[in-house]
Design a protein around this motif. Structure first.
Motif, PDB file in Angstrom:
ATOM      1  N   ILE A   1       0.863  -1.193   0.000  1.00 52.90           N
ATOM      2  CA  ILE A   1       0.000   0.000   0.000  1.00 52.90           C
ATOM      3  C   ILE A   1       0.889   1.229   0.000  1.00 52.90           C
ATOM      4  O   ILE A   1       1.839   1.310   0.792  1.00 52.90           O
ATOM      5  CB  ILE A   1      -0.954  -0.011   1.213  1.00 52.90           C
ATOM      6  N   VAL A   2       0.570   2.142  -0.918  1.00 52.12           N
ATOM      7  CA  VAL A   2       1.381   3.358  -1.070  1.00 52.12           C
ATOM      8  C   VAL A   2       0.525   4.568  -0.750  1.00 52.12           C
ATOM      9  O   VAL A   2      -0.563   4.725  -1.307  1.00 52.12           O
ATOM     10  CB  VAL A   2       1.882   3.484  -2.534  1.00 52.12           C
TER      11      VAL A   2
ATOM     12  N   THR B   1      -2.571   6.871   7.343  1.00 50.91           N
ATOM     13  CA  THR B   1      -3.697   6.299   6.592  1.00 50.91           C
ATOM     14  C   THR B   1      -3.284   4.981   5.953  1.00 50.91           C
ATOM     15  O   THR B   1      -4.023   3.993   5.981  1.00 50.91           O
ATOM     16  CB  THR B   1      -4.165   7.297   5.509  1.00 50.91           C
ATOM     17  N   ALA B   2      -2.074   4.965   5.387  1.00 47.87           N
ATOM     18  CA  ALA B   2      -1.592   3.749   4.711  1.00 47.87           C
ATOM     19  C   ALA B   2      -1.421   2.611   5.713  1.00 47.87           C
ATOM     20  O   ALA B   2      -1.815   1.469   5.451  1.00 47.87           O
ATOM     21  CB  ALA B   2      -0.277   4.045   3.994  1.00 47.87           C
ATOM     22  N   GLU B   3      -0.833   2.935   6.865  1.00 47.71           N
ATOM     23  CA  GLU B   3      -0.577   1.877   7.860  1.00 47.71           C
ATOM     24  C   GLU B   3      -1.881   1.342   8.449  1.00 47.71           C
ATOM     25  O   GLU B   3      -2.010   0.147   8.700  1.00 47.71           O
ATOM     26  CB  GLU B   3       0.364   2.404   8.951  1.00 47.71           C
ATOM     27  N   GLU B   4      -2.840   2.226   8.606  1.00 47.02           N
ATOM     28  CA  GLU B   4      -4.136   1.786   9.140  1.00 47.02           C
ATOM     29  C   GLU B   4      -4.798   0.806   8.160  1.00 47.02           C
ATOM     30  O   GLU B   4      -5.282  -0.257   8.556  1.00 47.02           O
ATOM     31  CB  GLU B   4      -5.019   3.014   9.327  1.00 47.02           C
ATOM     32  N   LEU B   5      -4.774   1.149   6.890  1.00 50.98           N
ATOM     33  CA  LEU B   5      -5.379   0.264   5.880  1.00 50.98           C
ATOM     34  C   LEU B   5      -4.612  -1.053   5.797  1.00 50.98           C
ATOM     35  O   LEU B   5      -5.206  -2.138   5.755  1.00 50.98           O
ATOM     36  CB  LEU B   5      -5.395   0.976   4.508  1.00 50.98           C
TER      37      LEU B   5
ATOM     38  N   VAL C   1       3.615  -4.586   3.420  1.00 50.12           N
ATOM     39  CA  VAL C   1       4.497  -3.535   2.883  1.00 50.12           C
ATOM     40  C   VAL C   1       3.739  -2.220   2.765  1.00 50.12           C
ATOM     41  O   VAL C   1       2.688  -2.151   2.118  1.00 50.12           O
ATOM     42  CB  VAL C   1       5.054  -3.954   1.493  1.00 50.12           C
ATOM     43  N   VAL C   2       4.286  -1.178   3.370  1.00 48.92           N
ATOM     44  CA  VAL C   2       3.712   0.166   3.278  1.00 48.92           C
ATOM     45  C   VAL C   2       4.804   1.091   2.760  1.00 48.92           C
ATOM     46  O   VAL C   2       5.920   1.084   3.274  1.00 48.92           O
ATOM     47  CB  VAL C   2       3.228   0.650   4.663  1.00 48.92           C
ATOM     48  N   CYS C   3       4.484   1.868   1.728  1.00 49.85           N
ATOM     49  CA  CYS C   3       5.479   2.786   1.153  1.00 49.85           C
ATOM     50  C   CYS C   3       4.882   4.181   1.044  1.00 49.85           C
ATOM     51  O   CYS C   3       3.663   4.338   0.959  1.00 49.85           O
ATOM     52  CB  CYS C   3       5.895   2.331  -0.246  1.00 49.85           C
TER      53      CYS C   3
ATOM     54  N   LEU D   1       5.151   5.621  -4.975  1.00 49.38           N
ATOM     55  CA  LEU D   1       5.146   4.510  -5.937  1.00 49.38           C
ATOM     56  C   LEU D   1       6.580   4.121  -6.288  1.00 49.38           C
ATOM     57  O   LEU D   1       6.895   2.932  -6.415  1.00 49.38           O
ATOM     58  CB  LEU D   1       4.355   4.916  -7.191  1.00 49.38           C
ATOM     59  N   ASP D   2       7.460   5.118  -6.426  1.00 49.30           N
ATOM     60  CA  ASP D   2       8.869   4.811  -6.742  1.00 49.30           C
ATOM     61  C   ASP D   2       9.462   3.874  -5.694  1.00 49.30           C
ATOM     62  O   ASP D   2      10.124   2.898  -6.034  1.00 49.30           O
ATOM     63  CB  ASP D   2       9.694   6.110  -6.788  1.00 49.30           C
ATOM     64  N   GLU D   3       9.199   4.193  -4.438  1.00 47.26           N
ATOM     65  CA  GLU D   3       9.732   3.357  -3.346  1.00 47.26           C
ATOM     66  C   GLU D   3       9.189   1.926  -3.464  1.00 47.26           C
ATOM     67  O   GLU D   3       9.932   0.957  -3.332  1.00 47.26           O
ATOM     68  CB  GLU D   3       9.306   3.983  -2.007  1.00 47.26           C
ATOM     69  N   ALA D   4       7.902   1.799  -3.781  1.00 49.21           N
ATOM     70  CA  ALA D   4       7.305   0.464  -3.906  1.00 49.21           C
ATOM     71  C   ALA D   4       7.923  -0.293  -5.079  1.00 49.21           C
ATOM     72  O   ALA D   4       8.234  -1.485  -4.969  1.00 49.21           O
ATOM     73  CB  ALA D   4       5.790   0.583  -4.083  1.00 49.21           C
TER      74      ALA D   4
END
Ligand SMILES: NC(=O)c1ccc[n+]([C@@H]2O[C@H](COP(=O)([O-])OP(=O)(O)OC[C@H]3O[C@@H](n4cnc5c(N)ncnc54)[C@H](O)[C@@H]3O)[C@@H](O)[C@H]2O)c1
Length: 358
Positions: A35-36, A42-46, A54-56, A59-62
């Motif tokens: 999830i990016v 918000t990302a970590e909660e989802l 994996v949370v980034c 998009l580049d990091e992912a």
């Protein structure tokens, strides 16, 4: 068979919906592998809610750290172009939320990236995956009730969308955010190219809801003429407060077809708040199109394996052209021909203001 690995870009309202549907309904064929969202919380909660490890933040990091089959882009409209081009250029299949992009140059570049990569590009018009809408389209194509002469489509949204979606500079406003579904539907049902559009707007609730954004409107009526001679009207109200309402009526030379009800049991009458409510209404787009969103993700997963895409760049671009012509019509208070906005010389001046401030 190996599960398809999908990267969810955007963890907001739609990112949450698609993550849930992929995990709970398409989980035998695909998984949300990352999830990016720059909004880490918000990302970590989802991610926590659906066991995504994996949370980034980008998009580049992912893409640097992960190996994906496809990317689901559910971010604000002004970010669609760079994100979609980045994912497609990396050779990944893309589901891109509607509206496809902010303008036609961006649409053309996204389409070119998809073609270069040989990747699937699905645009998030979920009505294309709704059983009733599909049946209506098939009935119309079959010719049994003649040719469409007038198409009346409406979408009323329950509450204010996020602030970026209310600003014509960052989203093209309500016509794009709420009514681009109708713009797609009327073109799909008319099966003909749009010629011109006239848009009138009003603002009933903005001040009371604290929205002071220039050119904000909460009420919109558009009329569109098609090459076939068919006419369409599109009505938009957001916030409508009583619920989410999406209905279409197509009158043909030999009959009529209606799609949609205001609630699961049909509609008698509705009032907001404490007053009468004779039938339950759909609270949100998530309820009205619940199964269509599942089918949309299932078909996207199939598209990563080479299945045909139901709704892609061509339809996405047509809706954006109508959004641009409609916004110009609203600003200049006149009927705008589609050829004006498809001309290479056309620049949506209202978007330039946002760019120069950025
Ligand atoms: N198909 C539908 O029925 C439907 C319904 C609502 C919204 N939408 C569309 O979905 C998109 C998102 O809408 P929403 O209501 O979920 O918005 P939202 O504001 O609730 O969520 C957007 C999220 O994207 C994140 N984000 C912003 N820039 C990003 C980036 N560069 N990379 C990763 N994440 C980023 C934000 O932090 C936010 O969490 C829009 O294009 C909107 O038009 C579609």
């Amino acid at each position: 068979m190996r599960k398809k690995r999908l990267c969810m870009v955007g963890a907001g309202r739609v990112g949450r919906l698609h993550t849930r549907n992929i995990t709970e309904r398409v989980g035998h064929r695909a998984e949300v592998a990352a999830i990016v969202d720059p909004d880490r919380r918000t990302a970590e909660e989802l991610a926590g809610d659906y066991d995504v490890s994996v949370v980034c933040s980008s998009l580049d990091e992912a893409l640097e750290g992960g190996d994906f089959d496809g990317v689901v882009i559910t971010t604000p409209t002004f970010t669609h172009h760079p994100l979609a081009v980045r994912a497609l250029d990396a050779g990944l299949h893309v589901h891109l939320e509607k509206p496809m992009a902010m303008n036609l140059r961006e649409c053309a570049e996204i389409k070119a990236s998809a073609e270069r990569a040989g990747a699937a590009l699905q645009v998030g018009f979920m009505r294309r995956f709704d059983h009733d809408f599909i049946q209506a389209a098939e009935l119309l194509r079959g010719g049994a009730i003649g040719a469409p002469v007038i198409i009346k489509s409406l979408t009323h949204g329950p509450g204010l969308p996020p602030p970026w979606a209310n600003d014509i500079r960052t989203s093209n406003g309500m016509l794009a955010e709420v009514n681009s579904h109708d713009l797609d539907t009327v073109g799909w049902f008319a099966d003909s190219a749009p010629v011109d559009i006239h848009v009138r707007v009003a603002n009933f609730k903005g001040a009371a809801r604290g929205v002071s954004t220039e050119h904000f409107y909460d009420t919109m009526l558009a009329t569109i003429a098609f090459e076939s001679g068919a006419l369409a009207s599109i009505a938009g109200v957001c916030p409508a407060d009583y619920g989410y309402d999406a209905r279409v009526e197509v009158t043909c030379t030999g009959g009529m077809v209606q799609v949609g009800e205001a609630g699961p049991a049909g509609l008698v009458s509705i009032s907001a708040g404490e007053a009468r409510r004779c039938a339950p209404v759909f609270a949100s787009w998530r309820d009205r199109f619940a199964e269509a969103y599942v089918r949309e993700m299932a078909e996207f997963v199939a598209a990563t394996d080479g299945a045909p895409v139901r709704v892609g760049a061509e339809d996405g671009t047509r809706a954006v052209a109508l959004v641009l012509a409609g916004t110009l019509s609203m600003l200049e208070e006149r009927t705008v021909s589609l050829t004006e906005v498809t001309s290479p010389a056309f620049v949506p001046s209202w978007q330039a203001a946002a760019r120069s401030e950025a």
